[in-house]
Design an enzyme around this catalytic site. Structure first.
Site, PDB file in Angstrom:
ATOM      1  N   LYS A  79      -6.704   2.179  -5.980  1.00  0.00           N
ATOM      2  CA  LYS A  79      -6.992   0.913  -5.294  1.00  0.00           C
ATOM      3  C   LYS A  79      -7.413   1.190  -3.874  1.00  0.00           C
ATOM      4  CE  LYS A  79      -5.975  -3.707  -4.612  1.00  0.00           C
ATOM      5  NZ  LYS A  79      -7.398  -3.811  -4.274  1.00  0.00           N
ATOM      6  N   LYS A 103      -0.527   5.119   1.603  1.00  0.00           N
ATOM      7  CA  LYS A 103      -0.076   3.742   1.877  1.00  0.00           C
ATOM      8  C   LYS A 103       0.636   3.164   0.665  1.00  0.00           C
ATOM      9  CE  LYS A 103      -3.758   2.419   4.983  1.00  0.00           C
ATOM     10  NZ  LYS A 103      -4.761   1.466   5.422  1.00  0.00           N
ATOM     11  N   LYS A 115     -11.250   4.638  -2.645  1.00  0.00           N
ATOM     12  CA  LYS A 115     -12.036   4.083  -1.536  1.00  0.00           C
ATOM     13  C   LYS A 115     -13.511   4.163  -1.887  1.00  0.00           C
ATOM     14  CE  LYS A 115     -11.295   2.306   2.560  1.00  0.00           C
ATOM     15  NZ  LYS A 115     -10.114   1.539   2.981  1.00  0.00           N
ATOM     16  N   THR A 199      -3.237  -7.729   6.913  1.00  0.00           N
ATOM     17  CA  THR A 199      -3.146  -6.468   7.657  1.00  0.00           C
ATOM     18  C   THR A 199      -2.511  -6.725   9.018  1.00  0.00           C
ATOM     19  OG1 THR A 199      -5.048  -5.622   6.480  1.00  0.00           O
ATOM     20  CG2 THR A 199      -4.487  -4.505   8.534  1.00  0.00           C
ATOM     21  N   ASN A 230     -11.375  -8.324  11.884  1.00  0.00           N
ATOM     22  CA  ASN A 230     -10.358  -8.957  11.045  1.00  0.00           C
ATOM     23  C   ASN A 230      -8.947  -8.578  11.514  1.00  0.00           C
ATOM     24  OD1 ASN A 230      -8.381  -8.389   8.652  1.00  0.00           O
ATOM     25  ND2 ASN A 230      -9.639 -10.079   7.970  1.00  0.00           N
ATOM     26  N   SER A 357      -3.054  -7.354  -1.271  1.00  0.00           N
ATOM     27  CA  SER A 357      -4.037  -7.128  -2.343  1.00  0.00           C
ATOM     28  C   SER A 357      -3.310  -6.920  -3.675  1.00  0.00           C
ATOM     29  CB  SER A 357      -4.876  -5.878  -2.049  1.00  0.00           C
ATOM     30  OG  SER A 357      -6.059  -6.230  -1.385  1.00  0.00           O
TER      31      SER A 357
HETATM   32  P1  NAD Z   1     -13.986  -5.365  11.324  1.00  0.00           P
HETATM   33  O1  NAD Z   1     -15.319  -4.861  10.927  1.00  0.00           O
HETATM   34  O2  NAD Z   1     -13.616  -6.778  11.014  1.00  0.00           O
HETATM   35  O3  NAD Z   1     -13.820  -5.177  12.938  1.00  0.00           O
HETATM   36  C1  NAD Z   1     -14.034  -3.957  13.583  1.00  0.00           C
HETATM   37  C2  NAD Z   1     -13.885  -4.174  15.088  1.00  0.00           C
HETATM   38  O4  NAD Z   1     -14.004  -2.892  15.735  1.00  0.00           O
HETATM   39  C3  NAD Z   1     -14.992  -5.062  15.679  1.00  0.00           C
HETATM   40  O5  NAD Z   1     -14.477  -5.811  16.768  1.00  0.00           O
HETATM   41  C4  NAD Z   1     -15.996  -4.021  16.203  1.00  0.00           C
HETATM   42  O6  NAD Z   1     -16.814  -4.524  17.280  1.00  0.00           O
HETATM   43  C5  NAD Z   1     -15.048  -2.942  16.704  1.00  0.00           C
HETATM   44  N1  NAD Z   1     -15.716  -1.641  16.811  1.00  0.00           N
HETATM   45  C6  NAD Z   1     -16.624  -1.090  15.965  1.00  0.00           C
HETATM   46  N2  NAD Z   1     -17.043   0.085  16.455  1.00  0.00           N
HETATM   47  C7  NAD Z   1     -16.365   0.291  17.611  1.00  0.00           C
HETATM   48  C8  NAD Z   1     -16.356   1.329  18.567  1.00  0.00           C
HETATM   49  N3  NAD Z   1     -17.156   2.392  18.444  1.00  0.00           N
HETATM   50  N4  NAD Z   1     -15.520   1.208  19.640  1.00  0.00           N
HETATM   51  C9  NAD Z   1     -14.727   0.130  19.790  1.00  0.00           C
HETATM   52  N5  NAD Z   1     -14.706  -0.895  18.907  1.00  0.00           N
HETATM   53  C10 NAD Z   1     -15.512  -0.814  17.835  1.00  0.00           C
HETATM   54  O7  NAD Z   1     -12.949  -4.340  10.714  1.00  0.00           O
HETATM   55  P2  NAD Z   1     -11.403  -4.568  10.376  1.00  0.00           P
HETATM   56  O8  NAD Z   1     -11.304  -5.033   8.972  1.00  0.00           O
HETATM   57  O9  NAD Z   1     -10.751  -5.343  11.467  1.00  0.00           O
HETATM   58  O10 NAD Z   1     -10.913  -3.049  10.386  1.00  0.00           O
HETATM   59  C11 NAD Z   1     -10.612  -2.378  11.601  1.00  0.00           C
HETATM   60  C12 NAD Z   1      -9.835  -1.108  11.277  1.00  0.00           C
HETATM   61  O11 NAD Z   1      -8.657  -1.471  10.555  1.00  0.00           O
HETATM   62  C13 NAD Z   1     -10.588  -0.120  10.373  1.00  0.00           C
HETATM   63  O12 NAD Z   1     -10.193   1.192  10.722  1.00  0.00           O
HETATM   64  C14 NAD Z   1     -10.075  -0.458   8.999  1.00  0.00           C
HETATM   65  O13 NAD Z   1     -10.213   0.626   8.094  1.00  0.00           O
HETATM   66  C15 NAD Z   1      -8.634  -0.775   9.322  1.00  0.00           C
HETATM   67  N6  NAD Z   1      -7.994  -1.574   8.296  1.00  0.00           N
HETATM   68  C16 NAD Z   1      -8.423  -2.833   8.013  1.00  0.00           C
HETATM   69  C17 NAD Z   1      -7.794  -3.550   6.999  1.00  0.00           C
HETATM   70  C18 NAD Z   1      -8.202  -4.968   6.665  1.00  0.00           C
HETATM   71  O14 NAD Z   1      -7.581  -5.550   5.767  1.00  0.00           O
HETATM   72  N7  NAD Z   1      -9.156  -5.562   7.367  1.00  0.00           N
HETATM   73  C19 NAD Z   1      -6.744  -2.973   6.282  1.00  0.00           C
HETATM   74  C20 NAD Z   1      -6.315  -1.693   6.616  1.00  0.00           C
HETATM   75  C21 NAD Z   1      -6.958  -1.002   7.631  1.00  0.00           C
END
Ligand code: NAD
Length: 423
Positions: A79, A103, A115, A199, A230, A357
């Site tokens: 997953k 995780k 993934k 998250t 997010n 999830s």
């Molecule tokens: P997202 O795409 O919604 O947001 C990403 C954010 O990071 C945006 O504000 C973007 O502008 C910023 N960003 C991108 N590149 C950047 C950089 N070089 N420097 C600084 N900021 C930058 O993504 P998300 O879903 O919020 O995920 C963010 C992190 O959390 C990722 O590493 C993701 O793998 C992890 N994550 C997310 C979830 C989820 O459910 N959304 C779950 C587990 C882990």
């Protein structure tokens, strides 16, 4: 020039995979598992590379590359999310699939890790092109995935609309409705209450538990969050609502800082769907400056490799809670721990998403749906237990929180592989 950029990107991602393998090795050694267990778990058991031809709006055909990695399915189906990003590489997808296994082990779900990713920039694609790409990806990987094999979900730059197209495509191929094929769907298609903010909710629970161990009150605590997508934006809201002072946030274009606390409701209102908001302001600071701000709690919630051995000495936070995947390198983890900074690692702190999830998949399988309160109280129970387990392991085994989390996470799949007679 582009080639050079690709090479350095590749090296960086190789490092992510290699450093993940190094920590897995250390965790298995501490637990006393023999070499073949490491040989099995250091790489995914399956990785599929696909080429997806899409007719673009201007009439030309563009061929995209996609990946799906399945790390280990001894515990159950694999997953994990699908990422749409120009920097996606095979090694990154592999490392991310290993983190998903960890995780699932830490929050005790009946899954292994998977993934996926497609090399593309969704910010420059139309709605129609994105739909074609999402459906094309599912057609390309359909033999390998399914509700009891491998269950995708959203990740960076993918959302519930993309999950809906993917679920529809899979259901058409199989010729029956298959809501359990994918999670992170819209509510009307079998999504779960609380999935979108899960998250950030999980991160909030980990911040609260970590703060307790350091005697820090959440009310009035100074919080810095890197990333306003997010994870980062919901987290900013939850921390603000809990009475913390969010003094810094950032996106890919820069960062905002106000020692008196930022106007989070205003920023949430003005952010776009890609988590961009700082472009509206003139007096911004850089992401590097943001990470080094004087604060109580620092939450990297954007991308990998942000806290490294170069800047770990300059971090002033008392607690670092990783909402992003892989924001702190292994060397930086050791430096921060030596400096008395508590790290709540990604594989624990960001496990709220995969937990809900899992709840979504359970609801799809039983065809009976839960209220938001029910989802949130189950999430609370799971994460408090997981935090406690990792924190206790870290104290009793005298290891940092990342190694403790890896020890907790790797044990279940090592045991399941052993009972199946694989190793
Ligand atoms: P997202 O795409 O919604 O947001 C990403 C954010 O990071 C945006 O504000 C973007 O502008 C910023 N960003 C991108 N590149 C950047 C950089 N070089 N420097 C600084 N900021 C930058 O993504 P998300 O879903 O919020 O995920 C963010 C992190 O959390 C990722 O590493 C993701 O793998 C992890 N994550 C997310 C979830 C989820 O459910 N959304 C779950 C587990 C882990």
């Amino acid at each position: 020039m582009a080639g050079q950029e690709q090479n350095s990107e590749k090296e960086e991602n190789l490092n992510i995979l290699q450093s993940t393998q190094a920590v897995i090795k250390e965790a298995l050694d501490k637990l006393g598992y023999p070499e073949p267990v490491y040989e099995l778990l250091k790489e995914p058991i399956r990785v599929l590379t696909v080429r997806i031809p899409i007719r673009m709006d201007n009439g030309t055909v563009k061929v995209f590359t996609g990946y799906r990695a399945q790390h280990n399915d001894a515990v159950g189906p694999t997953k994990g999310g699908v990422r749409f990003h120009p920097d996606v590489t095979e090694d990154e997808v592999k490392a991310l699939s290993i983190w998903m296994s960890l995780k699932a082990g830490i929050v005790d779900l009946p899954y292994g890790g998977g993934k996926g990713g497609i090399v593309c920039d969704p910010r420059e694609m139309s709605f129609r092109e994105l739909e074609s790409l999402s459906r094309g990806y599912v057609r390309a990987i359909s033999q390998l995935v399914g509700p009891t094999k491998d269950i995708p979900a959203p990740d960076v730059f993918t959302n519930s609309q993309i999950m809906a197209w993917m679920m529809d495509e899979y259901s058409r191929i199989r010729e029956f409705d298959s809501p359990g094929f994918i999670t992170g769907k819209p509510l009307v298609l079998g999504g779960s209450h609380g999935r979108e903010s899960a998250t950030a909710k999980g991160v909030t629970i980990c911040i609260r538990e970590a703060a307790k161990t350091k005697g820090i009150e959440i009310e009035g605590a100074r919080v810095v969050i890197q990333g306003f997508g997010n994870a980062g934006s919901y987290l900013a809201k939850f921390m603000h609502d809990a009475g913390a002072k969010v003094i810094g946030i950032s996106d890919a274009y820069g960062a905002l800082h106000n020692p008196e606390g930022l106007d989070i409701d205003y920023l949430l209102d003005r952010r776009d769907s890609f988590g961009t908001v700082t472009k509206l302001f003139k007096n911004t600071i850089t992401n590097q400056e943001l990470l080094q701000l004087d604060c109580d709690i620092l939450v990297p919630a954007a991308i990998e490799n942000q806290i490294t051995k170069e800047n770990a000495h300059k971090i002033k936070a008392k607690i670092v809670v990783e909402a992003a995947n892989g924001p702190t390198t292994w060397e930086a983890t050791k430096i921060l721990t030596e400096r008395g900074i508590l790290i709540v690692p990604d594989v624990l702190a960001s496990a709220g998403g995969v937990t809900v999830s899992y709840f979504e998949w359970v609801q799809n399988n039983q065809g009976y749906y839960w209220s938001e309160e029910e989802v949130n109280s189950k999430l609370e129970e799971v994460l408090v237990k997981a935090f406690d387990n990792v924190y206790r392991t870290s104290r009793t085994r005298r290891v940092n929180m990342r190694l403790a989390a890896y020890m907790v996470g790797v044990r279940k799949m090592a045991e399941a592989s052993r009972f199946r007679g694989w190793v």
